[in-house]
Write an enzyme that holds these catalytic residues in place. Structure first.
Site, mmCIF file in Angstrom:
data_model
loop_
_atom_site.group_PDB
_atom_site.id
_atom_site.type_symbol
_atom_site.label_atom_id
_atom_site.label_comp_id
_atom_site.label_asym_id
_atom_site.label_seq_id
_atom_site.Cartn_x
_atom_site.Cartn_y
_atom_site.Cartn_z
ATOM 1 N N ASP A 8 40.980 -12.794 28.189
ATOM 2 C CA ASP A 8 39.864 -12.238 27.755
ATOM 3 C C ASP A 8 38.555 -12.043 28.543
ATOM 4 O O ASP A 8 37.411 -12.678 27.974
ATOM 5 C CB ASP A 8 39.527 -12.920 26.285
ATOM 6 C CG ASP A 8 40.668 -12.678 25.413
ATOM 7 O OD1 ASP A 8 41.836 -12.153 25.868
ATOM 8 O OD2 ASP A 8 40.579 -13.053 24.359
ATOM 9 N N ASP A 46 41.505 -8.775 24.351
ATOM 10 C CA ASP A 46 41.085 -8.984 22.909
ATOM 11 C C ASP A 46 40.939 -7.569 22.581
ATOM 12 O O ASP A 46 40.050 -6.873 23.123
ATOM 13 C CB ASP A 46 39.791 -10.047 22.633
ATOM 14 C CG ASP A 46 39.879 -10.418 21.117
ATOM 15 O OD1 ASP A 46 41.049 -10.866 20.827
ATOM 16 O OD2 ASP A 46 38.995 -10.846 20.495
ATOM 17 N N HIS A 48 40.425 -4.959 19.052
ATOM 18 C CA HIS A 48 40.267 -5.054 17.680
ATOM 19 C C HIS A 48 39.947 -3.616 17.347
ATOM 20 O O HIS A 48 39.169 -3.115 17.907
ATOM 21 C CB HIS A 48 39.247 -6.079 17.167
ATOM 22 C CG HIS A 48 39.560 -7.510 17.541
ATOM 23 N ND1 HIS A 48 40.701 -7.997 17.181
ATOM 24 C CD2 HIS A 48 38.642 -8.598 18.041
ATOM 25 C CE1 HIS A 48 40.846 -9.588 17.337
ATOM 26 N NE2 HIS A 48 39.199 -9.621 18.137
ATOM 27 N N HIS A 81 33.347 -7.873 17.521
ATOM 28 C CA HIS A 81 33.506 -7.872 19.214
ATOM 29 C C HIS A 81 35.076 -7.334 19.594
ATOM 30 O O HIS A 81 35.861 -7.029 18.868
ATOM 31 C CB HIS A 81 33.665 -9.548 19.362
ATOM 32 C CG HIS A 81 34.763 -9.970 18.950
ATOM 33 N ND1 HIS A 81 35.227 -10.354 17.593
ATOM 34 C CD2 HIS A 81 36.045 -10.623 19.558
ATOM 35 C CE1 HIS A 81 36.116 -11.137 17.598
ATOM 36 N NE2 HIS A 81 36.696 -11.190 18.567
ATOM 37 N N LYS A 106 45.924 -7.715 22.421
ATOM 38 C CA LYS A 106 46.253 -8.469 21.229
ATOM 39 C C LYS A 106 44.924 -8.403 20.137
ATOM 40 O O LYS A 106 43.876 -7.947 20.559
ATOM 41 C CB LYS A 106 46.449 -9.805 21.677
ATOM 42 C CG LYS A 106 44.889 -10.650 22.199
ATOM 43 C CD LYS A 106 45.218 -12.055 22.965
ATOM 44 C CE LYS A 106 43.904 -12.507 23.383
ATOM 45 N NZ LYS A 106 42.893 -12.783 22.447
ATOM 46 N N CYS A 151 40.907 -18.825 22.823
ATOM 47 C CA CYS A 151 41.960 -18.070 23.342
ATOM 48 C C CYS A 151 42.775 -18.701 24.564
ATOM 49 O O CYS A 151 43.900 -18.429 24.811
ATOM 50 C CB CYS A 151 41.536 -16.464 23.745
ATOM 51 S SG CYS A 151 41.294 -15.688 21.660
HETATM 52 C C1 VGL Z 1 38.191 -15.080 21.080
HETATM 53 C C2 VGL Z 1 37.221 -15.551 18.832
HETATM 54 C C3 VGL Z 1 37.538 -14.351 18.593
HETATM 55 C C4 VGL Z 1 38.525 -15.726 22.477
HETATM 56 C C5 VGL Z 1 38.708 -13.889 20.723
HETATM 57 O O1 VGL Z 1 38.845 -14.783 23.326
HETATM 58 O O2 VGL Z 1 38.721 -16.936 22.703
HETATM 59 N N1 VGL Z 1 37.519 -15.909 20.326
HETATM 60 N N2 VGL Z 1 38.359 -13.604 19.222
HETATM 61 ZN ZN ZN Z 2 38.873 -11.551 18.754
#
Ligand code: VGL
Ligand code: ZN
Length: 207
Positions: A8, A46, A48, A81, A106, A151
């Site tokens: 990420d 990440d 979404h 995010h 993901k 993550c």
């Molecule tokens: C993450 C919170 C929400 C991360 C991803 O990459 O650590 N943290 N989504």
């Molecule tokens: Zn996330």
């Protein structure tokens, strides 16, 4: 076979982004220097949909960092995010992504969050990452990226559980919260994860 997993490393997780990790940008040159020292490099992203259940904005009356029950699982609510197709979801532009052979996205199901690069938080669906690594003959996995206690942590725990010799490269990650990250690292060590510094890798290959 040694694989490096970039977790990420996206605009929303560095200062100026929607869910900024303090000093998250500091890992970029460290990661770039590590890339050439591995047999395989993969990345997680990440990714979404706008209506994702982890966004506080999708739960009227709730605010960021509230904890709710999301379809039977405890869920921390985040700012919006890494929305699919947004600038915030893109990899940090100074990250050298050329050596990345595969990207595992993901968090695409609005009904469930996904911190680990291997499974969703309910461990219902696999991303295919473990099979991919095994198919490529990987037995050692090194993990870097953001955020350290989320993550990165969950990706590491799943890697260890999947039977990979698992390493955290500590100076190539940053957490949202230092105390939580210390606890997460203690738990990692108990599970056989080895915590190293990037210098350990760079030196070894310079011999
Ligand atoms: C993450 C919170 C929400 C991360 C991803 O990459 O650590 N943290 N989504
Ligand atoms: Zn996330």
């Amino acid at each position: 076979m040694k694989a490096l997993i970039l977790v990420d490393i996206q605009n929303d997780f560095i200062p100026g982004g929607a869910l900024p990790v303090p000093e998250g940008d500091k890992i970029i040159p460290v990661v770039n220097n590590l890339l050439s020292h591995f047999d395989l490099v993969v990345a997680t992203q990440d990714w979404h949909p706008r209506n994702h259940g982890s966004f506080a904005s999708n739960h009227p009356g709730k605010k960021v960092y509230d904890v709710i029950d999301l379809n039977g699982l405890e869920q921390i609510l985040w700012p919006d995010h890494c929305v699919q197709g947004s600038k915030g979801a893109e990899f940090v532009p100074t990250l050298n992504t050329n050596p990345v052979e595969a990207i595992f996205r993901k968090g695409t199901d609005p009904a469930i969050d996904s911190y680990s690069g291997f499974f969703d938080n309910g461990r219902k669906k696999s991303t295919g990452l473990a099979d991919y690594l095994k198919g490529r003959g990987v037995d050692e996995v090194f993990v870097v990226g953001l955020a350290g206690e989320f993550c990165v942590n969950y990706t590491i725990l799943d890697a260890a559980e999947q039977g990979f010799k698992t390493y955290l490269i500590k100076d190539a990650t940053r957490p949202l919260n230092r105390e939580q990250f210390e606890k997460a690292m203690q738990n990692m060590r108990q599970k056989g994860v080895v915590i190293i510094q990037s210098g350990d890798i760079l030196k070894e290959s310079d011999k």
